[in-house]
Design an enzyme around this catalytic site. Sequence first.
Site: not given
Ligand SMILES: *Cc1c(COP(=O)(O)O)cnc(C)c1O
Length: 458
Positions: A72, A124-125, A215, A217, A258, A450
């Site tokens: 844990y 990002f959304d 951000d 990813a 990613k 969507h």
């Molecule tokens: C995928 C992504 C996110 C969100 O991440 P999740 O793992 O899908 O929750 C945030 N910002 C970017 C640029 C992304 O590609």
Amino acid sequence: MNFSEMEPYKIKMVERLKTTTKKERKKFIKNAKFNLFNLKSENVLIDLLTDSGTNAMSDEQWSEIMLGDESYAGAESYFKLKETIEDLFGFEYFLPTHQGRASENVLFSALIKEGNIIPGNAHFDTTKGHIESRKAEAIDCTIEEASDTTAEHPFKGNVDLNKLQKLFATEDNSNIPFVIITITCNSAGGQPVSMKNIKDVAKICKDNDTMLLFDAARFAENAFFIKEREKGYKSKTIKEIVKEMFSYVDGFTMSCKKDGIVNIGGLIGLRSKDIYQKASTYNIMYEGYLTYGGMAGRDLGALSQGLREATKYSYLQSRIGKVKYLFDKLDSYNIPIQKPAGGHAVFIDAKKFFPQIPQSQFPAQLLGVELYIEGGIRGVEIGTLLADRDPKTGKNRYPDLELLRLAIPRRVYTKNHLDYVANKIKKIYKKREDYNKGLKIVREAPILRHFTVELERL
Ligand SMILES: *Cc1c(COP(=O)(O)O)cnc(C)c1O
């Protein structure tokens, strides 16, 4: 660009592809209300819906799954990941979460207040969602070239420095808790941000006493583009470039689905102990204890190994080379696509593909539907459906770009698969004038429609 074409790995395990007939697919997509998210994946032949969490792990990552320490607190797997994060990003403080949006939820809980303004390059959304749900505003400061699919700019994800400076000049700076740069810029077509731009934005943030976040990813793909396209970086290693990129920021959120090359996972990195402690409380509340967050011990180990593999030049050459391969094929057929090639996907410009279909009839979604019927290939609409309605007027928002995104999962498909994809798109393009009617919405959710929207043919 001179890409090495060969995958730096061989295949030990394979997964069967199930084929369907065109007649069956017509039925499946109708039953799915013309929403590609509603399809069963077993009825999809080549799945290019997303590159998120769809990666193939290596034998060394699977070994880490077996070695996972499920204690844990203070698990060995956590310290393995900690060492990797210090080594690659130079960050002492980090929190594991279950995915990118969870990182946003935790960190933004500590940083964003109602009425704040968060500038960035095409957020990002989910990032935008986590900003707007806190009654703050996400302001897009991406350079103009990003919205012109034909403009050949090497770093189309860049932040427009004038726009950003103007914002700092007109707003109360205490109202801007941070600026966030998305690398690569997903919403603008997987386009990279240059090192110079990162450095310049960092200086503006410093001058205005505001934090800069990534951000992150697709940080490794961004580093690869810097090496290939930016002056002065040719002879630097990906690791050196990544280290430099992260040296300019105060923190980051990361979806590890990613460039972490895992199926689930997220990270938050911070320099400030104070903010780390604030975020820690939210992490414990929303995700889990500090040394596992939202992940199992085995996942932490697989992520640690995945991050190291993602920063190998030979891996990135083959990865981005494959995206470029599909891009070049489609370009040679004169199919309108976002240029230049991005890092994780190829984007078809549906406004140019189907000029006879108005945006109100969702041409990119139509193309997605037709590509599924033609070849069992699943892409995703990045257009009017995704843009949702204006929350104030309730009217459809019509974005500049109406795209069908074909995202390439990491280490999953071969060039033969991509040849198949290119051929099917070409086939539709040849008869593009036969398509005269788009789609209409019969049911939609008030936000992020969507995912669950139901459509009919007109
Ligand atoms: C995928 C992504 C996110 C969100 O991440 P999740 O793992 O899908 O929750 C945030 N910002 C970017 C640029 C992304 O590609």
